[in-house]
Design a protein around this motif. Structure first.
Motif, short mmCIF file in Angstrom:
data_model
loop_
_atom_site.label_atom_id
_atom_site.label_comp_id
_atom_site.label_asym_id
_atom_site.label_seq_id
_atom_site.Cartn_x
_atom_site.Cartn_y
_atom_site.Cartn_z
N UNK A 41 0.86 -1.19 0.00
CA UNK A 41 0.00 0.00 0.00
C UNK A 41 0.89 1.23 0.00
N UNK A 42 0.32 2.33 -0.41
CA UNK A 42 1.07 3.57 -0.41
C UNK A 42 0.80 4.38 0.86
N UNK A 43 -0.23 4.01 1.58
CA UNK A 43 -0.60 4.69 2.83
C UNK A 43 -0.57 3.65 3.95
N UNK A 44 0.17 3.91 5.01
CA UNK A 44 0.28 2.97 6.12
C UNK A 44 -1.07 2.62 6.72
N UNK A 45 -1.99 3.58 6.78
CA UNK A 45 -3.31 3.34 7.34
C UNK A 45 -4.04 2.25 6.56
N UNK A 46 -3.83 2.20 5.25
CA UNK A 46 -4.45 1.16 4.43
C UNK A 46 -4.00 -0.22 4.90
N UNK A 47 -2.72 -0.40 5.07
CA UNK A 47 -2.19 -1.69 5.51
C UNK A 47 -2.71 -2.04 6.91
N UNK A 48 -2.77 -1.07 7.80
CA UNK A 48 -3.28 -1.32 9.15
C UNK A 48 -4.76 -1.71 9.13
N UNK A 49 -5.54 -1.02 8.30
CA UNK A 49 -6.97 -1.32 8.21
C UNK A 49 -7.19 -2.72 7.63
N UNK A 50 -6.45 -3.03 6.58
CA UNK A 50 -6.58 -4.35 5.97
C UNK A 50 -6.17 -5.43 6.97
N UNK A 51 -5.15 -5.17 7.75
CA UNK A 51 -4.73 -6.10 8.80
C UNK A 51 -5.89 -6.37 9.76
N UNK A 52 -6.64 -5.32 10.11
CA UNK A 52 -7.77 -5.49 11.03
C UNK A 52 -8.87 -6.35 10.45
#
Length: 105
Positions: free
Chosen positions: A48-59
């Motif tokens: 992802x280009x935005x860290x929040x995207x990766x964190x959200x997908x992790x959730x």
């Protein structure tokens, strides 16, 4: 960090050419750490280009069962509205197929 009973699976797909993820990585990837004894996804990360995207997908993935792919797909459809939603779904399906093949050996 991870138990001996875990495996690491990569699922990949493509997204639209104008998506920043495609421009940066030339594809969309999701990495899943799965416990083979319980089929539980214990960790996840994606390109992802935005860290929040990766964190959200992790959730979305952590704590779910890889064998209950339909439930995970429904959660992606109902919670993730990023431009790479379809790519995420395809990458997860790809990871699910790989995991099933590994477990059936």
């Amino acid at each position: 960090m991870y138990r001996q009973t875990t495996v690491y699976i990569i699922g990949d797909s493509k997204t639209s050419l104008n998506n920043p993820i495609m421009q940066k990585y030339n594809g969309f990837f999701i990495g899943l750490v799965i416990d083979r004894e319980t089929d539980e996804i214990v960790d996840a990360e994606c390109s992802s280009t935005i860290n929040l995207t990766s964190l959200f997908i992790k959730s979305i993935f952590v704590g779910k069962s890889i064998v209950e792919a339909d439930k995970v797909m429904e959660e992606i459809e109902s919670r993730y509205f990023g431009s790479s939603q379809k790519a995420l779904m395809v990458a997860f399906k790809n990871a699910h197929i790989k995991y099933t093949q590994i477990m059936n050996k």
